[in-house]
Scaffold this active site. Structure first.
Site, PDB file in Angstrom:
ATOM      1  N   ASN A   1      -1.655   2.787 -10.785  1.00 49.08           N
ATOM      2  CA  ASN A   1      -2.269   2.034  -9.675  1.00 49.08           C
ATOM      3  C   ASN A   1      -2.194   0.546 -10.023  1.00 49.08           C
ATOM      4  OD1 ASN A   1      -3.640   2.125  -7.086  1.00 49.08           O
ATOM      5  ND2 ASN A   1      -5.431   1.342  -8.163  1.00 49.08           N
ATOM      6  N   LYS A   2      -2.665  -0.270  -9.112  1.00 52.93           N
ATOM      7  CA  LYS A   2      -2.580  -1.730  -9.257  1.00 52.93           C
ATOM      8  C   LYS A   2      -3.037  -2.183 -10.637  1.00 52.93           C
ATOM      9  CE  LYS A   2      -1.173  -4.052  -7.072  1.00 52.93           C
ATOM     10  NZ  LYS A   2       0.227  -4.527  -7.268  1.00 52.93           N
TER      11      LYS A   2
ATOM     12  N   ASP B   1      -0.845   4.870  -6.755  1.00 53.99           N
ATOM     13  CA  ASP B   1       0.548   4.739  -6.296  1.00 53.99           C
ATOM     14  C   ASP B   1       1.381   5.932  -6.734  1.00 53.99           C
ATOM     15  OD1 ASP B   1      -0.505   1.830  -6.248  1.00 53.99           O
ATOM     16  OD2 ASP B   1       1.347   1.845  -5.059  1.00 53.99           O
TER      17      ASP B   1
ATOM     18  N   ARG C   1      10.613  -0.203  -3.502  1.00 55.88           N
ATOM     19  CA  ARG C   1       9.523  -0.367  -4.487  1.00 55.88           C
ATOM     20  C   ARG C   1       9.525   0.878  -5.359  1.00 55.88           C
ATOM     21  NH1 ARG C   1       3.710  -2.893  -3.439  1.00 55.88           N
ATOM     22  NH2 ARG C   1       4.064  -3.789  -5.483  1.00 55.88           N
TER      23      ARG C   1
ATOM     24  N   GLY D   1       0.862  -1.179   0.000  1.00 57.08           N
ATOM     25  CA  GLY D   1       0.000   0.000   0.000  1.00 57.08           C
ATOM     26  C   GLY D   1       0.896   1.226   0.000  1.00 57.08           C
ATOM     27  N   ALA D   2       0.649   2.130  -0.945  1.00 54.08           N
ATOM     28  CA  ALA D   2       1.580   3.251  -1.153  1.00 54.08           C
ATOM     29  C   ALA D   2       1.883   4.027   0.137  1.00 54.08           C
ATOM     30  CB  ALA D   2       1.032   4.164  -2.243  1.00 54.08           C
TER      31      ALA D   2
HETATM   32  O1  MRU Z   1       1.093  -3.712  -4.784  1.00 53.13           O
HETATM   33  P1  MRU Z   1       0.256  -3.030  -3.739  1.00 53.13           P
HETATM   34  O2  MRU Z   1      -0.671  -3.950  -3.035  1.00 53.13           O
HETATM   35  O3  MRU Z   1       1.112  -2.200  -2.799  1.00 53.13           O
HETATM   36  O4  MRU Z   1      -0.617  -2.028  -4.579  1.00 53.13           O
HETATM   37  C1  MRU Z   1      -1.450  -1.145  -3.884  1.00 53.13           C
HETATM   38  C2  MRU Z   1      -2.298  -0.300  -4.735  1.00 53.13           C
HETATM   39  O5  MRU Z   1      -2.216  -0.317  -5.936  1.00 53.13           O
HETATM   40  C3  MRU Z   1      -3.183   0.636  -4.013  1.00 53.13           C
HETATM   41  O6  MRU Z   1      -4.303   0.924  -4.781  1.00 53.13           O
HETATM   42  C4  MRU Z   1      -2.423   1.922  -3.734  1.00 53.13           C
HETATM   43  O7  MRU Z   1      -1.166   1.663  -3.179  1.00 53.13           O
HETATM   44  C5  MRU Z   1      -3.183   2.812  -2.823  1.00 53.13           C
HETATM   45  S1  MRU Z   1      -3.146   2.254  -1.122  1.00 53.13           S
HETATM   46  C6  MRU Z   1      -3.999   3.391  -0.215  1.00 53.13           C
END
Ligand code: MRU
Length: 339
Positions: free
Chosen positions: A238-239, A228, A86, A50-51
């Site tokens: 984003n994801k 992100d 990351r 999570g970012a």
């Molecule tokens: O790979 P992750 O699980 O860290 O990816 C997270 C996301 O894409 C979330 O949508 C993003 O980090 C926002 S978290 C508030």
């Protein structure tokens, strides 16, 4: 440092602990994150994810290492290693920039500690502000669709997109949440489903490929996702799977909202094409692993392409909901995110 606890981070006895997000929801394992090597390993394995949370965990660890007597050069080296853990989520870099400024102070030990605690407190407040601003966009009796996990697990507070959904639910506006399972690592199926259950918010879990048919049936009123990194032209990383939802939303005339704190904004990044996209291991696609066990279904030598994030162009986004309020497409075109 004082004792501190968020949904997935804990400072206890001057050491950092993380709630293993790969083991959830079957197991609630708190794991030590006492060294840079340990935390980087947790981040790579998405035990910490999570970012916003990645940036906060790195900042807290630096402050704790300083308290334990690490020297300024050792901390500078630790900061650089953590920064590279990351590549896509810019909150990590933004938080560590602030820690770097604190490291330059004469009394860097106290300065790092104060800054890390400030970042955590700020993130809680940013989440509340996002949730308040975003919930004004939610219509009564809404069916909302969300992707990945953007809740308390991913932040120090109520979350970003999931925080909006939780606030809107408290106001009686949410009828149902469609939860994308979010292949390959299943953050939706494992984490968002669990968080919504804990919050008593009605939801239904779907595989990612079911979203289109739900939109065609008219049972999705809005889509809410996190970010992100937001580039200066409004493009959003984003994801993986977010972009296809945005394309589908435009085709079906459904609003597509991005919720994020200002720490996700990268004004120096001109557009989505300049955002580094993390490539991940083939094993995440050839099978699945977690506290439930592991299985591989693809041929052992299958060639795999596995980008962890995609970029949604600004033109597909109906609103960027930041802690400062709702930013409209017109404002983005006028350059509100430019340096
Ligand atoms: O790979 P992750 O699980 O860290 O990816 C997270 C996301 O894409 C979330 O949508 C993003 O980090 C926002 S978290 C508030």
């Amino acid at each position: 440092m004082q004792t501190l606890r968020t949904t997935s981070l804990e400072v206890r006895n001057n050491q950092l602990w993380i709630l293993d997000q790969q083991a959830l929801p079957q197991q609630k394992n708190w794991q030590p994150a006492h060294s840079v090597a340990q935390l980087v390993d947790h981040i790579h394995a998405l035990r910490v994810r999570g970012a916003p949370l990645i940036g906060l965990s790195a900042s807290l660890l630096l402050a704790l290492l300083a308290e334990q007597g690490a020297t300024r050069p050792e901390l500078a080296e630790a900061l650089n290693v953590l920064r590279a853990a990351r590549p896509t989520a810019v909150n990590l870099m933004n938080n560590l920039d602030r820690m770097k400024t604190a490291l330059a102070e004469h009394d860097y030990d106290a300065a790092l500690s104060a800054e890390a605690l400030r970042l955590v407190a700020e993130d809680k407040q940013l989440c509340d502000n996002i949730a308040c601003a975003g919930s004004t966009l939610v219509k009564p009796d809404s069916q909302l669709l969300t992707h990945c996990n953007t809740g308390g697990l991913a932040t120090a507070g109520v979350g970003t997109a999931l925080g909006v959904i939780a606030y809107a639910h408290q106001q009686g506006l949410v009828k149902n949440v469609w939860v994308d399972e979010t292949r390959p690592l299943l953050q939706g199926g494992r984490l968002t489903a669990w968080e919504l259950g804990e919050l008593n918010i009605p939801y239904q879990l779907i595989t990612d490929s079911m979203a289109a048919s739900l939109m065609a049936r008219g049972v999705v009123d809005a889509i809410w996702v996190g970010a992100d990194r937001i580039a200066a032209n409004g493009d959003v990383a984003n994801k993986i799977g977010t972009y296809s939802l945005a394309v589908l939303a435009q085709y079906h005339g459904i609003p597509f909202y991005v919720a994020a704190p200002h720490t996700t904004l990268d004004r120096l990044c001109p557009n989505g094409g300049a955002i580094p996209i993390e490539q991940r291991a083939a094993s995440e696609v050839t099978g699945v692993a977690g506290s439930f066990g592991s299985v591989q279904w693809a041929p052992a030598n299958a060639a795999v392409y596995n980008p962890a994030f995609d970029v949604t162009p600004a033109a597909l986004i109906s609103g960027w909901v930041l802690d400062t309020g709702v930013v409209t497409p017109a404002q983005v075109q006028e350059g509100i995110f430019q340096p």
